[in-house]
Every structure is written in structure tokens, then in C-alpha cells.
Design a protein around this motif. Structure first.
Motif, PDB file in Angstrom:
ATOM      1  N   HIS A  49       8.271 -13.473   8.516  1.00  0.00           N
ATOM      2  CA  HIS A  49       9.017 -13.395   7.267  1.00  0.00           C
ATOM      3  C   HIS A  49      10.064 -14.493   7.141  1.00  0.00           C
ATOM      4  CE1 HIS A  49      12.685 -11.929   5.130  1.00  0.00           C
ATOM      5  NE2 HIS A  49      11.802 -11.661   4.187  1.00  0.00           N
ATOM      6  N   ASP A  50      10.897 -14.651   8.163  1.00  0.00           N
ATOM      7  CA  ASP A  50      12.013 -15.598   8.055  1.00  0.00           C
ATOM      8  C   ASP A  50      11.541 -17.033   7.896  1.00  0.00           C
ATOM      9  OD1 ASP A  50      13.649 -13.430   8.314  1.00  0.00           O
ATOM     10  OD2 ASP A  50      14.251 -13.828  10.383  1.00  0.00           O
ATOM     11  N   MET A 109       7.172  -5.485   7.381  1.00  0.00           N
ATOM     12  CA  MET A 109       6.153  -4.646   7.997  1.00  0.00           C
ATOM     13  C   MET A 109       5.634  -5.300   9.272  1.00  0.00           C
ATOM     14  SD  MET A 109       2.879  -5.373   5.550  1.00  0.00           S
ATOM     15  CE  MET A 109       1.647  -5.043   6.822  1.00  0.00           C
ATOM     16  N   PRO A 110       5.019  -4.533  10.163  1.00  0.00           N
ATOM     17  CA  PRO A 110       4.417  -5.138  11.356  1.00  0.00           C
ATOM     18  C   PRO A 110       3.391  -6.196  10.959  1.00  0.00           C
ATOM     19  CG  PRO A 110       4.500  -2.751  11.564  1.00  0.00           C
ATOM     20  CD  PRO A 110       4.890  -3.066  10.153  1.00  0.00           C
ATOM     21  N   ILE A 111       3.349  -7.273  11.709  1.00  0.00           N
ATOM     22  CA  ILE A 111       2.448  -8.378  11.387  1.00  0.00           C
ATOM     23  C   ILE A 111       0.991  -7.948  11.561  1.00  0.00           C
ATOM     24  CG2 ILE A 111       1.707 -10.690  12.092  1.00  0.00           C
ATOM     25  CD1 ILE A 111       4.591 -11.299  12.829  1.00  0.00           C
ATOM     26  N   LEU A 146      10.500 -13.425  -3.749  1.00  0.00           N
ATOM     27  CA  LEU A 146      10.112 -12.933  -2.433  1.00  0.00           C
ATOM     28  C   LEU A 146      11.172 -12.003  -1.841  1.00  0.00           C
ATOM     29  CD1 LEU A 146       7.610 -13.195  -0.659  1.00  0.00           C
ATOM     30  CD2 LEU A 146       8.755 -15.000   0.613  1.00  0.00           C
ATOM     31  N   ASP A 147      11.375 -10.864  -2.532  1.00  0.00           N
ATOM     32  CA  ASP A 147      12.204  -9.844  -1.909  1.00  0.00           C
ATOM     33  C   ASP A 147      11.368  -9.120  -0.855  1.00  0.00           C
ATOM     34  OD1 ASP A 147      10.553  -8.042  -3.282  1.00  0.00           O
ATOM     35  OD2 ASP A 147      12.034  -7.648  -4.842  1.00  0.00           O
ATOM     36  N   MET A 148      11.955  -8.178  -0.151  1.00  0.00           N
ATOM     37  CA  MET A 148      11.260  -7.557   0.979  1.00  0.00           C
ATOM     38  C   MET A 148      10.036  -6.754   0.532  1.00  0.00           C
ATOM     39  SD  MET A 148      11.284  -7.681   4.197  1.00  0.00           S
ATOM     40  CE  MET A 148      12.952  -8.220   4.581  1.00  0.00           C
ATOM     41  N   SER A 149      10.125  -6.100  -0.599  1.00  0.00           N
ATOM     42  CA  SER A 149       8.975  -5.344  -1.094  1.00  0.00           C
ATOM     43  C   SER A 149       7.804  -6.275  -1.390  1.00  0.00           C
ATOM     44  CB  SER A 149       9.370  -4.570  -2.355  1.00  0.00           C
ATOM     45  OG  SER A 149       8.268  -3.887  -2.887  1.00  0.00           O
ATOM     46  N   GLU A 150       8.105  -7.417  -1.993  1.00  0.00           N
ATOM     47  CA  GLU A 150       7.058  -8.381  -2.301  1.00  0.00           C
ATOM     48  C   GLU A 150       6.479  -8.988  -1.030  1.00  0.00           C
ATOM     49  OE1 GLU A 150       4.978 -10.737  -5.409  1.00  0.00           O
ATOM     50  OE2 GLU A 150       5.520  -8.691  -4.875  1.00  0.00           O
ATOM     51  N   TRP A 151       7.332  -9.244  -0.052  1.00  0.00           N
ATOM     52  CA  TRP A 151       6.842  -9.760   1.219  1.00  0.00           C
ATOM     53  C   TRP A 151       5.862  -8.783   1.853  1.00  0.00           C
ATOM     54  CZ3 TRP A 151       6.316 -13.762   4.407  1.00  0.00           C
ATOM     55  CH2 TRP A 151       5.916 -13.481   5.719  1.00  0.00           C
ATOM     56  N   ASN A 152       6.233  -7.517   1.888  1.00  0.00           N
ATOM     57  CA  ASN A 152       5.384  -6.523   2.535  1.00  0.00           C
ATOM     58  C   ASN A 152       4.052  -6.344   1.810  1.00  0.00           C
ATOM     59  OD1 ASN A 152       7.065  -5.982   4.697  1.00  0.00           O
ATOM     60  ND2 ASN A 152       8.156  -4.330   3.650  1.00  0.00           N
TER      61      ASN A 152
END
Length: 364
Positions: free
Chosen positions: A103-104, A21-23, A81-87
Motif C-alpha cells: 500500500h505505502d 487488507m492482507p496481500i 486512493l483512500d483505504m477502502s479503494e485500496w482494499n
């Protein structure tokens, strides 16, 4: 109530592929933002099992029972920490999430964190099956207390920050089973408490727990777990694994989950400071997080060296033998609220808080 902001991009065959997602930036919020999933936390499939006849988790105190989540996820590791969890976590400021982070950069460190091979504490083979833990802070109330033997008699002893023991064994004991730290508290304690002989606790089999306080901690983690010098940030070129007194062991290393940290703040230590413009700087102390970690992993918890109502009678630290220092109040912690919380938990018999029976006695 703010809504969740997620992002997707078209993938193969017209499907959607989730992307970061946007920071979000702290400066864009005048107080702690309240998302519609603010009080939702990742939970493990089941809570900790115990054979203790009367663990603290079975308390009848109504406010504690309502707030307490026995199976809240305590630790973060590489599968979390998949993408959904990151967002989801990117909506929360550090150390409660990843607001303002890339993210990276975070994922490079998280992907190195091993899954814990065993619980933080294990039942002993004797006694009544209860796991008894002491959480030892650095407060001046312990100076001249004579609590060392009582502390060391616990199954596990949790310490944090500048936990000086050599020369203070009579008051604080010398056993450390679990050492809780951030990269900053570890490196700073070595400097600030050097004159008192502080060394990172190095008991055989010790377990280390890290609070991921900020980006510098993920930089530290990446160096620590890859056995490489830190590549950027304030600890650039340091070799983190050399700071653990020869006792660093990946299988005994744990990283607290941002959800657990946010849960502690939201349900037990939600300061009014979060309603003002300084909200991003506020968080519970390392000692507070350690107390709640013990409350979720032990059956019996006794806390020593934490602030009590007569704190003005004691020096800031137990190493200050002549009581020349006073408790320091920092803008990023609400020590009075924490003090009241410890007393409340003590009165409810959820934990025992060490309080001096001789409040008029000066530390010696």
C-alpha cells in the motif's frame, strides 16, 4: 464467486479504522479470480458532453450499448486512493489493480498524480462540433499506405509505443496530440527503434497518457512527478522527466485508472487465456487500451495500423520497409481476439478500421 476481503482494526474510542487488507498473491490462483464486484467500476458523476449530431456513443449496436459505460472513470489521481479503494483494487492483478503490491509504495506515487485540469480532448471551434480522432498503431499495413495526410487531418492523433514519424510522414503523418505509454514501452522504444530515428513525440501541447502496468510504473511516476531520480526498481537512478523531449507538463499528464483498464478487458477483450495458469501475464495491448480511450473521449474514431484479417501480407511494423518480419504473437496478448474486435467495431460503424484496398500488394 469470491467475496471481498477487507480489514479493519480497532481505533480510538472503540471505533474501527480500516487498514490494508492482507496481500493477495497471483500464485494462489490457477485462473483469473472472479470476485463478486469484478464487473463493478468507478464512474464519474456524468458522462462526457458533446454537441456532435451523431457521436459514436449513440450507436444502436446492441452488444456495444450493453457493454459501454460512457462515464466510466478514465483517469486516476491523488484523491482516488483512500483505504477502502485500496482494499477493493488490491484484489485485482496489475494493471487492473494492486494485487501483490504494498500500500505505502503505491500510494506514495498516486498521491503525486495531479487531477487533470481539462478533458483529454476538447471540441474545436469550427465544423459541426464533432471531435474527430485518429488512433495510429505501428502495424506494417501502413507501409506504402499513403494515409499520412488523412491521419493528420483529424482533430487529434493518438499514438503509442514506437511511433516513428520522421521519414514515414507520407504513410503515417507527423502529428501527435496524445502519446500513450508505459515506462517500459517508452524506454524500450527508444532502444528498439533507435535505428529508425525514433524520438518521443514532442509536438507543442502534446498530452501524455500513462498505463500503470506494474510496480515499475509507480516507481517511474514517483520520480517523474517529484522531479527526483527513481529510487528503486529497474529504472533506478533514471530521471524520468528527461524522457519526454522537453514537453512534459503535469497539467497535460494523465494516468489511466485500473478500473478503466479492467473494464476494457472484461467487457470487450476477455480472452480465454484468462482461464489458464498464465492468466496473470495476459492483458490487452497498449494499442487496444488507446483505441478504447479514444472511443470514450472522441465522437468519431478512425484506427490505422491495427491488425486486419490479411495481416500475414504485411511486416510486423511499418518501419520494416522490406517486409522481412512477420507479426509476432506474444503470450501476454491475444492479438487475434483484438483483430476480430476491431473488425466487429468497424462493421457496426462504431469506428473505422483502415484496411488495404489492395490486399495483394506487397509493402515497399
Amino acid at each position: 464467486m469470491a467475496k471481498r476481503d477487507g480489514s479493519t482494526t480497532p481505533g480510538a474510542a472503540g471505533s474501527l479504522r480500516e487498514t490494508p487488507m492482507p496481500i493477495l498473491f497471483k500464485k494462489d490462483f490457477t485462473k483469473l479470480p472472479q470476485w463478486d464486484f469484478e464487473d463493478v467500476y468507478t464512474q464519474d458523476a456524468q458522462s462526457r458532453q458533446t454537441i456532435c449530431p451523431q457521436p459514436l456513443q449513440k450507436t444502436e449496436d446492441p452488444s456495444f450499448k450493453q457493454a459501454f459505460i460512457p462515464n466510466v472513470r478514465l483517469f486516476m489521481h491523488k484523491d482516488h486512493l483512500d483505504m477502502s479503494e485500496w482494499n477493493r483494487l488490491a484484489h485485482f492483478n496489475n494493471p487492473f489493480g494492486f494485487m501483490e503490491y504494498k500500500h505505502d509504495e503505491v500510494k506514495a506515487a498516486v498521491d503525486l498524480i495531479p487531477e487533470p485540469k481539462e478533458p483529454l480532448v476538447l471540441p474545436r471551434g469550427d465544423g459541426d462540433g464533432c471531435v474527430r480522432c485518429a488512433v495510429v498503431g505501428t502495424g506494417g499495413i501502413l507501409n506504402g499506405s499513403g494515409m499520412g495526410k488523412e491521419i493528420d487531418a483529424h482533430d487529434y492523433v493518438f499514438r503509442m509505443n514506437g511511433a516513428v514519424t520522421e521519414g514515414y510522414e507520407e504513410d503515417v503523418g507527423n502529428k501527435t496530440s496524445v502519446y500513450v505509454h508505459t515506462a517500459y514501452s517508452l524506454t524500450t522504444s527508444l532502444y528498439v527503434f533507435k535505428r529508425y530515428g525514433f524520438k518521443i513525440p514532442h509536438d507543442e501541447g502534446i498530452k501524455h497518457v500513462m498505463i500503470p502496468e506494474g510496480m515499475r510504473d509507480f516507481q517511474w511516476l514517483q520520480g517523474l512527478l517529484s522531479r527526483q531520480r527513481v529510487h528503486s526498481g529497474p529504472y533506478h537512478s533514471l530521471r524520468p522527466w528527461t524522457y519526454y523531449a522537453g514537453q512534459f507538463n503535469e497539467s497535460h499528464f494523465y494516468v489511466l485508472h485500473p478500473d478503466f483498464l479492467r473494464y476494457v478487458r472484461n467487457r470487450f477483450l476477455k480472452s480465454s487465456a484468462l482461464n489458464g495458469t498464465n492468466w496473470p501475464t495476459f492483458r490487452p495491448t497498449n494499442g487496444a487500451f488507446t483505441v478504447f480511450l479514444a472511443l470514450h473521449t472522441c465522437d468519431v474514431v478512425d484506427a490505422y495500423g491495427f491488425m486486419t484479417e490479411d495481416y500475414s501480407k504485411y511486416p510486423n511494423y511499418y518501419v520494416d520497409k522490406h517486409a522481412k518480419t512477420k507479426v509476432v504473437f506474444y503470450v501476454n496478448h491475444d492479438l487475434i481476439m483484438e483483430m476480430k474486435t476491431w473488425k466487429k467495431l468497424h462493421n457496426a460503424k462504431i469506428m473505422k478500421l483502415y484496411q488495404r484496398k489492395d490486399p495483394g500488394r506487397e509493402a515497399t
